[in-house]
Design an enzyme around this catalytic site. Structure first.
Site, PDB file in Angstrom:
ATOM      1  N   GLU A 254      -0.094   1.074   0.803  1.00 56.54           N
ATOM      2  CA  GLU A 254      -1.238  -0.259  -0.233  1.00 56.54           C
ATOM      3  C   GLU A 254      -0.053  -1.883   0.416  1.00 56.54           C
ATOM      4  O   GLU A 254       0.116  -1.400  -0.831  1.00 56.54           O
ATOM      5  CB  GLU A 254      -1.466  -0.007  -1.567  1.00 56.54           C
ATOM      6  CG  GLU A 254      -2.497   1.475  -1.510  1.00 56.54           C
ATOM      7  CD  GLU A 254      -3.931   1.520  -0.721  1.00 56.54           C
ATOM      8  OE1 GLU A 254      -4.332   0.174  -0.825  1.00 56.54           O
ATOM      9  OE2 GLU A 254      -5.005   2.484  -0.362  1.00 56.54           O
ATOM     10  N   CYS A 288      -2.015  -8.206  -4.905  1.00 55.60           N
ATOM     11  CA  CYS A 288      -2.025  -8.147  -3.523  1.00 55.60           C
ATOM     12  C   CYS A 288      -3.790  -8.254  -3.030  1.00 55.60           C
ATOM     13  O   CYS A 288      -3.469  -8.854  -2.165  1.00 55.60           O
ATOM     14  CB  CYS A 288      -1.954  -7.138  -3.403  1.00 55.60           C
ATOM     15  SG  CYS A 288      -2.580  -5.526  -4.125  1.00 55.60           S
TER      16      CYS A 288
END
Length: 486
Positions: A254, A288
């Protein structure tokens, strides 16, 4: 100050709290006032080995434990988070400079993911598959991979540690967790304490607080873990994936993003402004999924820009303990310098600062920049800080091209009065997640979470946890007698 920082500044290996044996300490600082919170003597490669061996030993019996019994641990862990919510919130504010709002957001999601882990323990199902061979029964079992190594980041350390640790454990695996050096307590030993108090058998979850300067690639090269779950930058993720592949391990990655929030010509401008400001500046932009780029159709660009700038100017920067603070400190001085460097570079390339925030220690006030040249590398990279790039466009075709003009593909959003127009727009974007008439920052426990391109490999959440942390095993039974050619 929470007692967590004095009580949990240790390694947690094989069910025991112990000091590391490395030759130096990781100093845990409060990024707002630089107060020393804790000092943790780092773990060596030998302690990483001890942690993995402990997980390997404990895992066999855990996998054989009735899943109804396993899930009781997660029910207890959820109750403990609810009981200790204020203490954990204080720790989040202190260790990573999260605001009160951010701490509440992280804890809400952490509880949701623990609730899902309760159900996940019962999710693996076997199958019986037909065979072309008479009398043969093909059974396919869903079994734990064994031991999972988890590397978590500094921005949502409690949530993003739990997000891999809890499902991996629920599915019958052992786990070794390596938290980020800037968040060793909230992202590491606090999680261990939670599961220890919830009754998880010793050895199943281990936490090693260490640094690659000490252990190199020992955490990911070790022969015991079959899966490495990594959340962090694409640069480090590329290295993790390379090492895993060389050692025949699976990696779940991720990674970073360069998300865009797009405002089409028929959007509700006021609502789009609210969504864009939150999407860019939540947790100082250290997310993110944050909207690095805000793309606005020229038909509404003037109105949007005026209102966006006005709202950004109202965001209070300061002490994260103050409930009215929206922008707290970034995680450390190198991050503050990096964000300053981005603004300086943009201005040197010809951008205009509609809001030019000042930097005081780790407090970085928000900036809003426009007029960045189309070819600027800044528009294609992740900016982990409170800086927004406003980019005008002419029509949907140009918007699609601009959104996709990045190596990343994690999240994004589009605002429009026509929902199906928004969905059709979303389908054209090379990204793992996209939201219509909302912000870019979302995570839900049963929806597949992950990115395309440099934003990652694999998915987490819901049934995708089975793909991440279990494997399939074919066992056939021949009820008659097979015929053999010799």
């Amino acid at each position: 100050m929470s007692s967590y920082f004095t009580d949990l500044a240790q390694q947690y290996i094989d069910g025991e709290w112990r000091p590391g044996t490395g030759s130096w300490d990781i100093i845990d600082f409060n990024p707002y006032d630089n107060e020393k919170l804790a000092s943790v003597t780092i773990a060596t490669a030998d302690e990483v080995d001890a942690a993995y061996r402990a997980a390997e030993r404990a895992q066999k019996q855990w996998a054989a434990t009735n899943p109804y019994a396993r899930r009781a641990v997660f029910e207890k862990a959820l109750r403990l988070v609810e009981e200790r919510e204020e203490e954990i919130s204080e720790a989040i504010v202190a260790e990573l400079g999260g605001t009160r709002l951010k701490a509440a957001f992280e804890l809400h999601l952490a509880k949701e993911f623990l609730r899902e882990a309760v159900h996940l323990a019962l999710r693996p199902e076997g199958r019986i598959i037909p065979s072309p061979v008479d009398g043969k029964e093909n059974r396919v079992y869903r079994v734990p991979v064994g031991v999972v190594g988890v590397i978590s980041p500094f921005n949502f350390p409690f949530l993003l540690s739990l997000k891999s640790v809890a499902p991996a454990l629920a599915l019958g695996n052992g786990v070794v967790l390596k938290p980020h050096q800037n968040t060793p307590i909230v992202g590491g030993t606090l999680v261990a304490k939670l599961f220890e108090d919830a009754g998880l058998p010793g050895g199943l979850l281990n936490v090693v607080v260490t640094d690659i300067a000490e252990i190199g690639d020992a955490f990911i090269e070790h022969p015991v873990p079959k899966v490495i779950s990594f959340t962090g930058s694409d640069k480090v993720g590329r290295h993790v994936a390379t090492v895993c592949a060389a050692h025949f391990k699976r990696s779940v990655l991720e990674l970073g993003g360069n998300s865009a929030l797009v405002v089409l010509d028929d959007a509700d401008v006021d609502y789009a402004v609210d969504a864009a400001v939150f999407s860019r500046y939540v947790h100082q932009g250290q997310v993110c999924m944050a909207a690095n780029r805000v793309l606005v159709d020229r038909a509404v660009a003037d109105e949007f820009t005026e209102k966006f700038v006005a709202k950004v100017r109202t965001l209070k920067t300061g002490d994260p303990r103050d409930p009215s603070t929206v922008i707290g400190p970034v995680i450390n001085s190198s991050q503050a310098d990096a964000v300053s460097g981005v603004v300086d570079q943009a201005l040197a390339e010809g951008a205009t600062a509609l809001v030019h925030g000042t930097v005081t220690d780790n407090l970085v006030e928000p900036s809003v920049l426009t007029g960045l040249p189309a070819g600027s590398a800044l528009l294609r990279q992740e900016v982990f800080g409170p800086v927004a790039f406003l980019v005008p466009f002419d029509g949907e075709e140009e918007a699609v091209r601009l959104v996709n003009d990045t190596p990343y593909g994690l999240s994004g959003a589009v605002h429009t009065a026509d929902v199906e127009r928004g969905v059709n727009f979303a389908k054209r974007i090379d990204t793992g997640m996209f939201h219509v008439n909302d912000g870019t920052v979302h995570d839900e426990p049963i929806v597949p979470f992950g990115g395309e391109k440099h934003s990652g490999v694999g998915r987490l959440n819901g049934d995708t946890m089975l793909d991440a942390f279990t494997t399939q095993k074919w066992i056939s039974v021949q009820h008659g007698r097979s015929g053999f050619p010799f």
